[in-house]
Design an enzyme around this catalytic site. Structure first.
Site, PDB file in Angstrom:
ATOM      1  N   SER A   1      44.005  34.904  40.782  1.00 30.86           N
ATOM      2  CA  SER A   1      42.552  34.917  40.614  1.00 30.86           C
ATOM      3  C   SER A   1      42.219  34.634  39.158  1.00 30.86           C
ATOM      4  CB  SER A   1      41.986  36.276  41.021  1.00 30.86           C
ATOM      5  OG  SER A   1      40.626  36.400  40.663  1.00 30.86           O
TER       6      SER A   1
ATOM      7  N   TYR B   1      41.445  45.625  41.745  1.00 32.62           N
ATOM      8  CA  TYR B   1      41.757  44.233  42.057  1.00 32.62           C
ATOM      9  C   TYR B   1      42.212  43.482  40.806  1.00 32.62           C
ATOM     10  CZ  TYR B   1      41.125  39.432  43.678  1.00 32.62           C
ATOM     11  OH  TYR B   1      41.331  38.111  44.003  1.00 32.62           O
TER      12      TYR B   1
END
Length: 240
Positions: A140, A153
């Site tokens: 990400s 996350y």
């Protein structure tokens, strides 16, 4: 370049993983797609109906070592080799840190980090024996900077980035390449969202990420693409 090679794609039932599987099949690859539910078999049938015969569905939990060892064993039994691993399975919880339960914290690390570790660990002996292979980790953009309400996350994606870099150095002598693809906002089912919502019109599409995977995997043997960072033009983000 990829024709008749063998790939494993985790998180392959829907969204980004499904599109990666479709693009790789379209490039001539034979596939094992891994999913945590019976939906993975339905997805495999969908891909076969597109004209791609060599698609093996395996229902497995990426956070369990015995499951990922079984995925590799079944792939080798079906195809005899493994040329590409795409670690795509992932999940996220987005809330204030004090609102994240210990169970949620553990779960996101089990899937996003432990899953990448276990799948990688399972394929490496074979790739080392054949002295070739490519591992692509779908990470990400928050592996490069932090965001509020995303501590768990974000922490997993920093971990994936560090893991990828270390493994890449360990396996270079065996001709194995390791790279990461770090997308920004993608129109998908991530974080219990719905794909195709009007507010996601300007976001990246699953095909954008799948095309990046094909590009990275198709690099000639003398070249390694360590990292691809990709954002929708409409997304404002910090420059690392």
């Amino acid at each position: 370049m990829l024709k008749d090679q063998i790939a494993i794609v985790t998180g392959g039932s829907r969204g980004i993983g499904k599109e990666i599987a479709v693009k790789l099949a379209g490039s001539g690859m034979k596939l094992t797609i891994v999913g945590s539910s019976t939906q993975v078999s339905e997805t495999a049938e969908e891909i076969k109906k597109m004209g791609y015969a060599n698609v093996l569905p395996v229902q497995a939990d990426v956070s369990k070592e015995e499951d990922m060892q079984a995925v590799v064993k079944k792939t080798l039994e079906a195809y005899g080799s493994i040329d590409l691993l795409v670690n795509n399975a992932g999940l996220g919880f987005f809330k204030l840190t004090e609102e994240v339960s210990l169970e949620e914290w553990k779960k996101v690390f089990e899937v996003n980090v432990q899953g990448v570790f276990l799948a990688t660990k399972a394929v490496l002996p074979h790739m080392k024996d054949q002295k070739s292979g490519t591992i692509i980790n779908i990470s990400s953009d928050v592996a490069r900077y932090t965001i509020p309400n995303g501590a768990a996350y974000t922490a997993t994606k920093y971990a994936v980035q560090g893991f990828s870099g270390s493994v890449a150095q360990e396996v270079r002598e065996y001709g194995i390449r390791v790279g990461t693809i770090n997308p920004g906002m993608v129109d998908t089912y991530f974080a219990e969202s719905t794909q195709g919502l009007p507010e996601k019109e300007d976001w990246l599409k699953v095909g954008d990420i799948a095309n990046a995977v094909v590009y990275m995997a198709s690099a000639p043997k003398h070249m390694i693409i360590d990292e691809i960072v990709i954002h929708p033009f409409a997304q404002q983000y910090p420059i690392a």
